[in-house]
Design an enzyme around this catalytic site. Structure first.
Site, short mmCIF file in Angstrom:
data_model
loop_
_atom_site.label_atom_id
_atom_site.label_comp_id
_atom_site.label_asym_id
_atom_site.label_seq_id
_atom_site.Cartn_x
_atom_site.Cartn_y
_atom_site.Cartn_z
N THR A 1 5.49 -8.31 6.69
CA THR A 1 5.13 -9.61 6.14
C THR A 1 5.61 -10.68 7.12
O THR A 1 6.72 -10.60 7.66
CB THR A 1 5.81 -9.81 4.77
OG1 THR A 1 5.45 -8.70 3.93
CG2 THR A 1 5.36 -11.10 4.11
N PHE B 1 -2.68 -0.20 -6.49
CA PHE B 1 -2.85 0.58 -7.73
C PHE B 1 -1.61 1.41 -8.03
O PHE B 1 -1.18 1.51 -9.17
CB PHE B 1 -4.06 1.53 -7.60
CG PHE B 1 -5.39 0.88 -7.93
CD1 PHE B 1 -5.78 -0.31 -7.35
CD2 PHE B 1 -6.27 1.48 -8.82
CE1 PHE B 1 -7.00 -0.90 -7.63
CE2 PHE B 1 -7.49 0.90 -9.13
CZ PHE B 1 -7.86 -0.29 -8.53
N CYS C 1 6.19 -0.64 2.16
CA CYS C 1 4.78 -1.03 2.08
C CYS C 1 4.29 -1.64 0.77
O CYS C 1 3.45 -2.55 0.80
CB CYS C 1 3.91 0.16 2.43
SG CYS C 1 4.14 0.62 4.15
N LYS D 1 4.86 -5.45 0.69
CA LYS D 1 4.18 -6.13 1.81
C LYS D 1 2.65 -6.05 1.65
O LYS D 1 1.95 -7.02 1.88
CB LYS D 1 4.65 -5.51 3.12
CG LYS D 1 3.62 -4.98 4.06
CD LYS D 1 4.22 -4.45 5.33
CE LYS D 1 3.76 -3.04 5.68
NZ LYS D 1 2.34 -2.83 5.83
P1 NAD Z 1 7.94 1.61 11.86
O1 NAD Z 1 8.55 0.27 11.95
O2 NAD Z 1 8.77 2.78 11.43
O3 NAD Z 1 7.34 2.00 13.29
C1 NAD Z 1 6.57 1.14 14.06
C2 NAD Z 1 6.94 1.35 15.52
O4 NAD Z 1 6.03 0.61 16.33
C3 NAD Z 1 8.34 0.84 15.88
O5 NAD Z 1 9.12 1.91 16.41
C4 NAD Z 1 8.09 -0.25 16.93
O6 NAD Z 1 9.07 -0.30 17.95
C5 NAD Z 1 6.74 0.16 17.50
N1 NAD Z 1 6.00 -0.91 18.15
C6 NAD Z 1 5.76 -2.17 17.68
N2 NAD Z 1 5.01 -2.85 18.56
C7 NAD Z 1 4.79 -2.03 19.62
C8 NAD Z 1 4.06 -2.16 20.84
N3 NAD Z 1 3.40 -3.28 21.14
N4 NAD Z 1 4.06 -1.12 21.68
C9 NAD Z 1 4.70 0.02 21.39
N5 NAD Z 1 5.39 0.22 20.24
C10 NAD Z 1 5.43 -0.79 19.36
O7 NAD Z 1 6.67 1.47 10.94
P2 NAD Z 1 5.97 2.60 10.04
O8 NAD Z 1 6.69 2.77 8.77
O9 NAD Z 1 5.69 3.79 10.89
O10 NAD Z 1 4.62 1.87 9.68
C11 NAD Z 1 3.60 1.67 10.65
C12 NAD Z 1 2.35 1.21 9.94
O11 NAD Z 1 1.91 2.24 9.05
C13 NAD Z 1 2.52 -0.04 9.08
O12 NAD Z 1 1.35 -0.80 9.16
C14 NAD Z 1 2.69 0.52 7.68
O13 NAD Z 1 2.24 -0.39 6.69
C15 NAD Z 1 1.80 1.73 7.72
N6 NAD Z 1 2.17 2.81 6.80
C16 NAD Z 1 3.48 3.16 6.64
C17 NAD Z 1 3.81 4.22 5.81
C18 NAD Z 1 5.23 4.65 5.61
O14 NAD Z 1 5.46 5.53 4.78
N7 NAD Z 1 6.20 4.11 6.30
C19 NAD Z 1 2.80 4.95 5.16
C20 NAD Z 1 1.48 4.56 5.37
C21 NAD Z 1 1.18 3.50 6.19
C1 UGA Z 2 3.72 4.74 -0.74
C2 UGA Z 2 2.44 5.45 -1.17
O1 UGA Z 2 2.77 6.42 -2.16
C3 UGA Z 2 1.77 6.12 0.02
O2 UGA Z 2 0.53 6.69 -0.39
C4 UGA Z 2 1.53 5.09 1.11
O3 UGA Z 2 0.97 5.72 2.25
C5 UGA Z 2 2.84 4.44 1.48
O4 UGA Z 2 3.43 3.83 0.30
C6 UGA Z 2 2.69 3.34 2.48
O5 UGA Z 2 1.63 2.78 2.65
O6 UGA Z 2 3.73 3.06 3.07
P1 UGA Z 2 6.21 5.47 -0.23
O7 UGA Z 2 6.49 4.02 -0.34
O8 UGA Z 2 6.69 6.19 0.96
O9 UGA Z 2 4.63 5.73 -0.28
O10 UGA Z 2 6.81 6.24 -1.49
P2 UGA Z 2 6.34 6.34 -3.03
O11 UGA Z 2 6.53 7.73 -3.45
O12 UGA Z 2 5.03 5.75 -3.24
O13 UGA Z 2 7.44 5.46 -3.77
C7 UGA Z 2 7.47 4.06 -3.64
C8 UGA Z 2 8.52 3.49 -4.55
O14 UGA Z 2 8.10 3.58 -5.92
C9 UGA Z 2 9.87 4.22 -4.49
O15 UGA Z 2 10.92 3.30 -4.55
C10 UGA Z 2 9.83 5.11 -5.70
O16 UGA Z 2 11.11 5.46 -6.14
C11 UGA Z 2 9.11 4.22 -6.69
N1 UGA Z 2 8.47 4.97 -7.79
C12 UGA Z 2 7.45 5.83 -7.53
C13 UGA Z 2 8.90 4.76 -9.09
O17 UGA Z 2 9.81 3.96 -9.34
N2 UGA Z 2 8.28 5.45 -10.09
C14 UGA Z 2 7.27 6.32 -9.85
O18 UGA Z 2 6.75 6.92 -10.84
C15 UGA Z 2 6.85 6.51 -8.55
#
Ligand code: NAD
Ligand code: UGA
Length: 476
Positions: free
Chosen positions: A108, A241, A291, A294
């Site tokens: 964000t 959702f 996520c 955000k």
């Molecule tokens: P993260 O912060 O763990 O990793 C991102 C990495 O990108 C960092 O290590 C950073 O140093 C690197 N980076 C940034 N700018 C860069 C550049 N210009 N060149 C090279 N490296 C660069 O983030 P994340 O949790 O892996 O999330 C990445 C994306 O995926 C986000 O958009 C997030 O919303 C999405 N996403 C995350 C999850 C999750 O579970 N964390 C799940 C689904 C989707």
């Molecule tokens: C979530 C989604 O589940 C993924 O599909 C998505 O890819 C991801 O966000 C993302 O875009 O980053 P994540 O945040 O890793 O995954 O974990 P979740 O299992 O979704 O839990 C999210 C939060 O909700 C946690 O704090 C969890 O404890 C809480 N939660 C989940 C509850 O409080 N109750 C529930 O029934 C389920």
């Protein structure tokens, strides 16, 4: 695989030898490790500007890779140095790859227009510019990061205006893995979503190419292809959702506490309706993670930018309920401590936003600790996977005074150590080891009357009461 080529029109997919992923984070690292494992003939290089992170991924002790996910270290051990590489040489990886995944953070915005609401796309733009500057051959660019709908057009603009004559096809391929279950989510995804320019031959060919890669382990009926805008918006909608379900059950949990209903029984009764389903209905201290908040803020911002204020208000409420739930939990502890926790030791079990991860982004632990510290409690924390350094950094980023953290905040290395002399325990994360603690021994270590505030409803009320605890669950 042949069948899939026929189904996805008759474009011949590009033969892929090299994949590059920009961003070695929670998504880039595990996703690419699984692709490397499932596609042994493709060289997969994950690059990052963060040299420490890359060197942690390359640590000879595979248990020290920077992201804790069950099963991940085994995959990295099997593939690293074979066809999976971690590097800071971004230019070389971009140059050599036919497909480039962009998997950088999209937090964000914390400045300027849209501060606190819009997604900050500066890292995406940097990647696009870098690709444009380096690429000498045609590339498929895959948006893996979660981004606002229509970001692909920004990337396209940059590539076309800044780049040389190479052809760039942009695909949206959002990631749906959840932390703590990333490996199984990646191995057996509910669906793979690929959005692209379905109206052009080159766009369809790019889609087919990515489909072919996933089809190495994902059945084709689970690979959904759409136009690019649907794919981008589906990701925001899916997270909204999911978060909405948690806020819905959490809102009911407060009503349960007033009426004598039990939120666990309600989840069972409501979830038994196959139209609703039983997943994601666990009441809790509030959702965390990098996520949900955000992405909903981003959805709300986009809706407002189109003047869709009713839509924006609707989704904003999911976040407001979540904020309320975190605060309500902390204030309940204070209230049950005769309205003062000043000078009292309060133990927090768990800091991560959910079990089986070391990720602490937006964890409800931060908000709860901040309120307790404001009320001058001595906050003692134990989490099996989160370091003290990380917890302190989280509190500082949240604005907690460094002197308060130094004087009032302590981190222990075992749960039994953390509970000694505590007036109350707050369970923040549902780590299995907290279920299995010797609660009779815990009771003996605490100041009486000893209270447990179970923010995850993981303990059995009658058993805890029989042991002598004042036990408070969510929604019971
Ligand atoms: P993260 O912060 O763990 O990793 C991102 C990495 O990108 C960092 O290590 C950073 O140093 C690197 N980076 C940034 N700018 C860069 C550049 N210009 N060149 C090279 N490296 C660069 O983030 P994340 O949790 O892996 O999330 C990445 C994306 O995926 C986000 O958009 C997030 O919303 C999405 N996403 C995350 C999850 C999750 O579970 N964390 C799940 C689904 C989707
Ligand atoms: C979530 C989604 O589940 C993924 O599909 C998505 O890819 C991801 O966000 C993302 O875009 O980053 P994540 O945040 O890793 O995954 O974990 P979740 O299992 O979704 O839990 C999210 C939060 O909700 C946690 O704090 C969890 O404890 C809480 N939660 C989940 C509850 O409080 N109750 C529930 O029934 C389920």
């Amino acid at each position: 695989m042949l069948e899939c080529l026929i189904i996805y029109k008759n474009q011949k997919p590009v033969n892929i030898k090299n994949i590059c992923c920009i961003g070695a984070g929670y998504v880039g690292g595990p996703t690419m490790a699984v692709i490397a494992q499932k596609c042994p003939d493709i060289q997969v290089t994950v690059v990052d500007v963060n040299a420490d992170r890359i060197s942690a991924w390359n640590d000879p002790d595979v248990e020290k890779i920077p992201i804790y996910e069950p099963g991940l270290s085994d995959i990295v051990a099997a593939t690293r140095g074979r066809n999976l590489f971690f590097s800071t040489d971004i230019e070389k990886a971009i140059d050599e790859a036919e497909i480039i995944f962009i998997s950088v953070n999209t937090p964000t915005k914390d400045y300027g227009v849209g501060k606190g609401k819009a997604a900050d796309l500066k890292y995406i733009e940097i990647c696009a510019r870098q690709i444009a500057a380096i690429a000498r051959t045609d590339k498929i660019i895959v948006e893996k990061s979660t981004i606002p709908v229509r970001t692909a057009s920004t990337i396209k603009d940059i590539l076309e205006q800044v780049g040389n004559k190479a052809d760039f096809q942009i695909l949206s391929n959002p990631e749906f893995l959840a932390e703590g279950t990333a490996v199984s989510d990646l191995m057996q995804p509910d669906r793979i979503l690929i959005g692209g320019d379905i109206d052009t031959e080159a766009g369809q060919r790019a889609i087919d190419t990515l489909v072919t890669i996933y089809n190495n382990w994902v059945p084709k009926e689970r690979i959904v292809t759409t136009n690019i805008w649907s794919s981008e918006l589906s990701k925001l909608a899916a997270n909204a959702f999911l978060a909405q379900r948690v806020s819905s059950i959490n809102s009911i949990s407060e009503l349960c506490e007033k009426t004598g209903a039990d939120v666990g029984e309600i989840s069972r009764a409501v979830g038994a309706d196959t139209r609703i389903g039983d997943k994601f209905l666990k009441a809790s201290v509030g959702f965390g993670g990098s996520c949900f908040q955000k992405d909903i803020l981003n959805l709300v911002y986009i809706a407002r930018s189109y003047n869709l204020h009713e839509v924006a208000d609707y989704w904003e409420q999911v976040i407001l309920i979540n904020e309320h739930q975190k605060r309500r939990f902390a204030y309940k502890i204070i209230k049950e401590q005769h309205n003062t926790v000043s000078g009292k030791k309060i133990t927090m079990l768990g800091w991560a936003f959910k079990k089986d991860t070391n990720d602490t982004r937006e964890t409800p632990a931060i908000a709860v600790a901040e309120i307790l510290l404001q009320e001058q409690a001595e906050v003692v924390v134990y989490d099996p996977k989160v370091t003290e350094q990380q917890m302190v950094a989280d509190l500082e980023r949240y604005g907690v005074d460094a002197a308060v953290i130094r004087e009032k905040f302590k981190v222990c290395t075992t749960a039994m150590q953390a509970v000694q002399g505590a007036y109350a325990i707050a369970i923040i994360t549902e780590w299995d080891e907290f279920r299995e603690l010797d609660w009779a021994a815990v009771y003996r270590q605490m100041v009486q009357p000893a209270s447990v505030f179970d923010g995850r409803n993981i303990l059995h009320k009658q058993t805890m009461q029989q042991l002598g605890f004042k036990y408070f669950a969510i929604g019971r």
